[in-house]
Design a protein around this motif. Sequence first.
Motif, short mmCIF file in Angstrom:
data_model
loop_
_atom_site.label_atom_id
_atom_site.label_comp_id
_atom_site.label_asym_id
_atom_site.label_seq_id
_atom_site.Cartn_x
_atom_site.Cartn_y
_atom_site.Cartn_z
N ASP A 194 38.76 116.58 -9.35
CA ASP A 194 39.43 116.69 -8.15
C ASP A 194 38.79 116.18 -7.00
OD1 ASP A 194 41.64 117.35 -9.66
OD2 ASP A 194 41.69 119.74 -8.99
N VAL A 195 37.63 116.74 -6.80
CA VAL A 195 36.69 116.43 -5.61
C VAL A 195 36.39 114.81 -5.59
CG1 VAL A 195 34.33 116.45 -4.60
CG2 VAL A 195 35.56 118.78 -5.25
N ASN A 196 36.24 114.35 -6.86
CA ASN A 196 35.78 112.84 -6.94
C ASN A 196 37.01 112.11 -6.51
OD1 ASN A 196 33.49 113.34 -8.02
ND2 ASN A 196 33.90 112.99 -10.25
N ALA A 197 38.35 112.33 -6.87
CA ALA A 197 39.55 111.78 -6.35
C ALA A 197 39.74 111.98 -4.97
CB ALA A 197 40.73 112.39 -7.29
N ALA A 198 39.41 113.01 -4.38
CA ALA A 198 39.51 113.18 -2.97
C ALA A 198 38.64 112.33 -2.23
CB ALA A 198 39.61 114.67 -2.68
N GLU A 199 37.42 112.29 -2.79
CA GLU A 199 36.31 111.49 -1.88
C GLU A 199 36.79 109.71 -2.21
OE1 GLU A 199 33.79 112.55 -0.02
OE2 GLU A 199 35.22 114.11 -0.06
N ALA A 200 37.42 109.51 -3.07
CA ALA A 200 37.48 108.26 -3.44
C ALA A 200 38.68 107.92 -2.48
CB ALA A 200 37.90 108.00 -5.00
N LEU A 201 39.79 108.51 -2.34
CA LEU A 201 40.89 108.34 -1.62
C LEU A 201 40.17 108.29 -0.05
CD1 LEU A 201 43.77 108.01 -1.12
CD2 LEU A 201 44.04 110.45 -0.86
N LYS A 202 39.58 109.18 0.30
CA LYS A 202 38.98 108.98 1.78
C LYS A 202 38.27 107.63 1.97
CE LYS A 202 37.97 114.08 2.31
NZ LYS A 202 36.82 115.00 2.72
N ALA A 203 37.43 107.23 1.12
CA ALA A 203 36.79 106.25 1.19
C ALA A 203 37.79 104.82 1.28
CB ALA A 203 35.82 105.74 -0.15
N ALA A 204 38.89 104.92 0.45
CA ALA A 204 39.88 104.04 0.38
C ALA A 204 40.63 103.77 1.79
CB ALA A 204 40.72 104.19 -0.87
N LEU A 205 40.82 104.98 2.30
CA LEU A 205 41.46 104.97 3.68
C LEU A 205 40.68 104.49 4.71
CD1 LEU A 205 43.52 108.27 3.22
CD2 LEU A 205 44.57 106.07 3.49
N VAL A 206 39.39 104.87 4.59
CA VAL A 206 38.46 104.45 5.55
C VAL A 206 38.33 102.78 5.39
CG1 VAL A 206 35.94 104.16 6.24
CG2 VAL A 206 36.89 106.53 5.72
N ALA A 207 38.37 102.36 4.21
CA ALA A 207 38.28 100.84 4.14
C ALA A 207 39.60 99.99 4.56
CB ALA A 207 38.14 100.50 2.66
N ILE A 208 40.64 100.91 4.52
CA ILE A 208 41.87 100.14 4.93
C ILE A 208 41.88 100.33 6.67
CG2 ILE A 208 44.44 100.63 5.27
CD1 ILE A 208 43.81 99.15 2.76
N ASN A 209 41.54 101.36 7.21
CA ASN A 209 41.41 101.53 8.72
C ASN A 209 40.33 100.57 9.33
OD1 ASN A 209 43.59 103.38 9.05
ND2 ASN A 209 42.56 105.05 8.15
N GLU A 210 39.38 100.24 8.54
CA GLU A 210 38.53 99.24 9.14
C GLU A 210 38.97 97.77 9.28
OE1 GLU A 210 35.05 99.93 6.77
OE2 GLU A 210 34.40 101.63 7.89
N LEU A 211 40.20 97.56 8.66
CA LEU A 211 40.67 96.16 8.61
C LEU A 211 41.67 95.85 9.88
CD1 LEU A 211 41.51 96.04 4.99
CD2 LEU A 211 39.57 94.89 5.91
N ASP A 212 41.70 94.59 10.36
CA ASP A 212 42.71 94.37 11.39
C ASP A 212 43.51 93.14 10.86
OD1 ASP A 212 41.10 92.23 12.09
OD2 ASP A 212 39.79 93.49 13.33
#
Length: 693
Positions: free
Chosen positions: A540-558
């Motif tokens: 569960d922790v691994n999935a949550a951390e992976a999701l955070k990383a994926a959202l960070v990657a999306i939010n760094e795009l323009d």
Amino acid sequence: MKKKLPLAALAAALVVPAVVAPIQGFADAVAQIESGLYFNGAEGERGEYYTFEDWADLSPVEKGVLVDKYGTGNIQVYLKQLNKVTTLKAIADQEKPFLDVAEELQENEIVGDFTNGATGEDFSVYPTPTLPELTIESVTNPADITVVVGTAPALPETVEVEFEGGTTGEVAVTWEESDFSEAGTVEVTGTIAGTDKTATINVIVKSVEDLNAAIAAVKSTSETGNSTDFKTALTAPVLGIEGIEEAYLDDYQSTIADALSITSVADIQALVNLVNDAKSGEEAELVAAIKAANTVSTLEDALAEAEIVHVSSITSNLNAYSTAIKSDNPISLADVQVIIDATNLDIVETAVAKAEASEAAADVTAAANMLTNIESVHPDFDTPAEGEKSFAERIAAVLEAIDAATELEGLITAANEATDEVALLAALQALETADLIEGVVASNDTAYFAAKTAETKFVRPEDIQTFVTDVNAAELADKVEGLVAAVNEAADVTELAAALDALKEAGLLVNYETANDGAYDEASTGEYASVDAIQTFVDDVNAAEALKAALVAINELDSDSYEEDVLEALKAEALALTGIVDKNVALYTAELPEVAEEDTFADTAAVQALVDTVNATNLGKLNAAKKAADVKVALVALEADGLDLELYNELTSAQQTLIATSIARDSDGITTVEDLQEAIDMMAMALIAGFGI
């Protein structure tokens, strides 16, 4: 008046008329008379004869002697190709070439006894006898003939007749045209020239099915029938087998029985001929000597006399050859050679198979020696069929198995005789290195030694594997409670990381990521009842951390980001987005903010909404279309977005399909209606102009 040549010079200058090809249609009455010069002797004396070639080889003097001896009037020149004859005297008197002087040969114009001047052989040309006119009283009809449908029979050229007065003879017969295209019996009538007599012959026309049945009968009776049945089948008229000898019937039967396939009359005839050839002459005597040999020495001598190759001189092998020859009853030297080669294979196969079964060193040595012996007389002997191992490879495999068994025995003995935990662990690890067991845990060395009692006796690797597995399970059961407690009692991130790593090393925990140690510590409840509960916690922790990383990657795009980066971020496994269309990546990018912001996409739902919004646009649907029909629907919908289909609508349905197919197959997506408009108009104009797209 022209001066005549002397006779000797005339003879020497005689040139054979050139005839470039035989001319058809000459009388059969002179067929026995050959071209050349015939020197007729005096009455009761033998003359001479020379072919044109032999005459040309004589010297002028030799020719002159012959002319003087016989006289030009007694020298006849005959050219068979034209059936014309004259004398040297006629040629000299008329001073004309042979062809201008010669006349057609008349019956009995050349007769007498002659000696061939070149070979010395004597021969005679007899006058054609004059037969009295005979009246035919009766005609004997020929025996029936059997043929297959569609095959014209070979009807006899003559028939036997009885003349007035009781004498018999053969006369020519002319048979009427008949139809043999259907099965049944056809009666053919023949006429005898100059008489009102006729002959008849019955042609029995068999069907192809009858022929095939007869062929099958020969094969089946050769294998299962008695000699009488086989003879009946072999001599069936529909087959027309020639050259059958009563004395060879048993050999025909055995030879045909051994044949792999009999599908035609030609197959049967070939085997009959084979037997006939083998049973006559020198070969038959050699085969008989081989079959009659009653000692290994006489057999070896007989095989050598017959030039049979690949013969081993080992007594046991010669005995094997003798047994096989008596059993198979060969009829030809080829059969004998096949028997020798097959017996060699059997000898080596038996030896190698015995070695494989026993894995005994003595048997392996015997097989290797036998292979070497056969190869000494047949160098190409050990050549296996594709996909099979050679005898040498099989022997090598047995040797490897023996070596492996010896090594295994040593490893098992070391485990049985270990007197302390160090020695036992070393023995177990050696077995694991040899891929005979698995799962040896070095930290369990004391437990392994403690579990090995005086009664413990390892026989096979499987016994040791069971022992190791049982000890590991017992040790693990003892450790699990402590390892779970360590996770629950961890006071900080360092202690928790150490506890999780211990579970991983024990093989109880997977997917533990040291990069997530802080997240594990923050999320831990310290209330885990089992290893499974801890595994769920880690996942569960691994999935949550992976999701955070994926959202960070999306939010760094323009909206100015590289399209490949946008597509990679959207396809992140942690986001688990659905419906992503690669050709819509430019449209997805355009929907991103002009300046990246941390909280643009707070969760997966927000990112999914962006994808769904783009996919729902008319351009999004166009890019997603994979079939021409779907593209056409999308194009009509895009008219609402300003797409002008006036030129497109002037095309035929087939041309519109070409454009739609081109758009569907294009790997690049359409980003604006303007780009689409330009592409459609260019393709439409190309099609209208008669060009392809």
